[in-house]
Design an enzyme around this catalytic site. Sequence first.
Site, mmCIF file in Angstrom:
data_model
loop_
_atom_site.group_PDB
_atom_site.id
_atom_site.type_symbol
_atom_site.label_atom_id
_atom_site.label_comp_id
_atom_site.label_asym_id
_atom_site.label_seq_id
_atom_site.Cartn_x
_atom_site.Cartn_y
_atom_site.Cartn_z
ATOM 1 C CG HIS A 1 97.564 -59.680 86.223
ATOM 2 N ND1 HIS A 1 97.163 -59.679 84.911
ATOM 3 C CD2 HIS A 1 96.694 -60.460 86.899
ATOM 4 C CE1 HIS A 1 96.064 -60.422 84.805
ATOM 5 N NE2 HIS A 1 95.763 -60.909 86.000
ATOM 6 C CD GLU A 56 94.328 -64.808 93.133
ATOM 7 O OE1 GLU A 56 93.409 -64.686 93.969
ATOM 8 O OE2 GLU A 56 94.290 -65.622 92.195
HETATM 9 N N1 ACO Z 1 107.404 -60.884 92.750
HETATM 10 C C1 ACO Z 1 108.663 -60.625 92.355
HETATM 11 N N2 ACO Z 1 109.015 -60.490 91.058
HETATM 12 C C2 ACO Z 1 108.051 -60.601 90.149
HETATM 13 C C3 ACO Z 1 106.724 -60.847 90.493
HETATM 14 C C4 ACO Z 1 106.413 -61.002 91.856
HETATM 15 N N3 ACO Z 1 105.161 -61.243 92.267
HETATM 16 N N4 ACO Z 1 105.963 -60.928 89.369
HETATM 17 C C5 ACO Z 1 106.807 -60.742 88.346
HETATM 18 N N5 ACO Z 1 108.067 -60.540 88.820
HETATM 19 C C6 ACO Z 1 109.259 -60.260 88.044
HETATM 20 C C7 ACO Z 1 109.905 -61.532 87.535
HETATM 21 O O1 ACO Z 1 110.849 -62.048 88.456
HETATM 22 C C8 ACO Z 1 110.566 -61.032 86.271
HETATM 23 O O2 ACO Z 1 111.715 -60.329 86.610
HETATM 24 P P1 ACO Z 1 113.020 -60.365 85.669
HETATM 25 O O3 ACO Z 1 112.557 -59.800 84.349
HETATM 26 O O4 ACO Z 1 114.001 -59.521 86.396
HETATM 27 O O5 ACO Z 1 113.395 -61.821 85.569
HETATM 28 C C9 ACO Z 1 109.557 -60.007 85.732
HETATM 29 O O6 ACO Z 1 108.860 -59.537 86.877
HETATM 30 C C10 ACO Z 1 108.573 -60.603 84.734
HETATM 31 O O7 ACO Z 1 108.000 -61.780 85.279
HETATM 32 P P2 ACO Z 1 107.203 -62.839 84.383
HETATM 33 O O8 ACO Z 1 107.038 -64.108 85.158
HETATM 34 O O9 ACO Z 1 107.828 -62.907 83.024
HETATM 35 O O10 ACO Z 1 105.800 -62.122 84.206
HETATM 36 P P3 ACO Z 1 104.469 -62.840 83.831
HETATM 37 O O11 ACO Z 1 103.618 -61.810 83.227
HETATM 38 O O12 ACO Z 1 104.698 -64.082 83.036
HETATM 39 O O13 ACO Z 1 103.925 -63.310 85.266
HETATM 40 C C11 ACO Z 1 102.643 -63.699 87.164
HETATM 41 C C12 ACO Z 1 102.724 -62.973 85.816
HETATM 42 C C13 ACO Z 1 102.839 -65.212 86.968
HETATM 43 C C14 ACO Z 1 101.259 -63.471 87.791
HETATM 44 C C15 ACO Z 1 103.743 -63.147 88.106
HETATM 45 O O14 ACO Z 1 103.598 -61.754 88.266
HETATM 46 C C16 ACO Z 1 103.770 -63.855 89.461
HETATM 47 O O15 ACO Z 1 104.399 -64.923 89.589
HETATM 48 N N6 ACO Z 1 103.112 -63.282 90.520
HETATM 49 C C17 ACO Z 1 103.044 -63.928 91.816
HETATM 50 C C18 ACO Z 1 101.948 -64.980 91.826
HETATM 51 C C19 ACO Z 1 100.556 -64.355 91.857
HETATM 52 O O16 ACO Z 1 100.279 -63.404 92.591
HETATM 53 N N7 ACO Z 1 99.680 -64.946 91.038
HETATM 54 C C20 ACO Z 1 98.283 -64.509 90.917
HETATM 55 C C21 ACO Z 1 98.099 -63.782 89.627
HETATM 56 S S1 ACO Z 1 96.451 -63.152 89.474
HETATM 57 C C22 ACO Z 1 95.553 -64.476 88.905
HETATM 58 O O17 ACO Z 1 96.018 -65.424 88.335
HETATM 59 C C23 ACO Z 1 94.097 -64.442 89.165
#
Ligand code: ACO
Length: 382
Positions: free
Chosen positions: A268, A323
């Site tokens: 998140h 989620e």
């Molecule tokens: N699975 C695997 N790796 C992840 C995940 C995940 N669910 N979430 C973040 N990471 C990793 C990324 O690969 C990245 O790794 P790195 O630094 O080695 O490249 C690091 O964590 C940071 O990721 P970002 O995308 O920069 O983090 P951000 O805060 O922008 O993303 C997000 C948040 C989009 C929700 C992300 O965690 C994600 O894609 N989760 C999966 C989708 C999801 O569950 N969405 C629902 C969110 S809740 C809502 O919107 C109501």
Amino acid sequence: MTDVTAARPLNATPPVETAPDTRPYSPGMAGVIGAESAIALVDGTRGRLLYRGYPIGQLVARGTYAEVADLLWTGEWHPGAQLHPEPVPAPVLAVLRLLPQDAHPMDALRTAVSVWGATQKLSWPPTPEQARRLTAFSPSALAAFGRLRRGLEPVEPDLSLDLAGAFLQQLTGAPPDRAAARALEAYFIAGAEHGLNASTFAARVITSTRSDLASAVCGAIGALKGPLHGGAPAEVVSQLHEIGSIDHAEAWVRQTIADHGRIMGFGHRVYRAYDPRAAALRQVAEAMDERPEWLDLAIAVEDVVLRVLAELKPGRSLKTNVEYYAAAVLEGVGLTPDLFPATFALARHAGWTAHSIEQAGLDKLIRPDLRYTGPLDRDLPV
Ligand code: ACO
């Protein structure tokens, strides 16, 4: 030194000295304060979510969606506040009938809100009364499309029901199961509001131009449609089907991360602790009569994912988000995964519209700057 202007055509743009732009820039606006708000506190470090000061766990356990929506709009807790469904006006139904049956339910909902707005002549600034009517209309519109796409005629809402129950009643054409209606109500409360997320920001930007509430909610629905925001729960279901059994979970998680994939329902932008909405919805899911068969698998897989993420992404505190258990509740009340994002949108109407009302009170156009990174002072070919 070469005189660069000597070789330039006579009518060429004279070169202009451009100072480097050294203002701070944060990709994705992460860490930037985009608004001040008294609506919700999202405390990502401690895993705390408060609506107008009240903890989400208490609101889910003891409140109704009508009371919570009223709280978000008015700022005060009015026990027994009511919110009953609105029928779908004829122009909206006529347009919904024109949509292809395989249209995405989010597109259908966005279209319905747009047509509804065209019939309402909504004044600016938005009011709690406008918010109440729009929030009460949308479940009926989505349910109508849910029936039309199956070749069934829409049914009128039972006006004695609350919104979650009436949504199920209008989808199925039968009185809702009480436990299912209550579980969906809990989901509506947990999804009602969450600070300055992408869709709420979209709603605030649109309202800041003095555009109307229906336009703000159309824009918000568009933002929520993206898989990184509202599309995750549907993918949680397919993810669990893909994993199939707990024996495959660890290998699947490791392979997904090795392939730079995302595990849906984890991570998140704000929470570094366990999402309090996930905790509340897990309780609701576990107490349901109609537990989806994969709920036990989901609970077992969660432990594996958290352990492997902690090992492979040690610099990043990736925990379960709302989620993950939202998917269990929505599947348990009988919704198909393609309806999950639009059902999330129904719940979030209360938050979007509360933010629009608050933004209108500020009456300040949102218009951030950008740093230009393209070429400078080029001349078209002669
Ligand atoms: N699975 C695997 N790796 C992840 C995940 C995940 N669910 N979430 C973040 N990471 C990793 C990324 O690969 C990245 O790794 P790195 O630094 O080695 O490249 C690091 O964590 C940071 O990721 P970002 O995308 O920069 O983090 P951000 O805060 O922008 O993303 C997000 C948040 C989009 C929700 C992300 O965690 C994600 O894609 N989760 C999966 C989708 C999801 O569950 N969405 C629902 C969110 S809740 C809502 O919107 C109501």
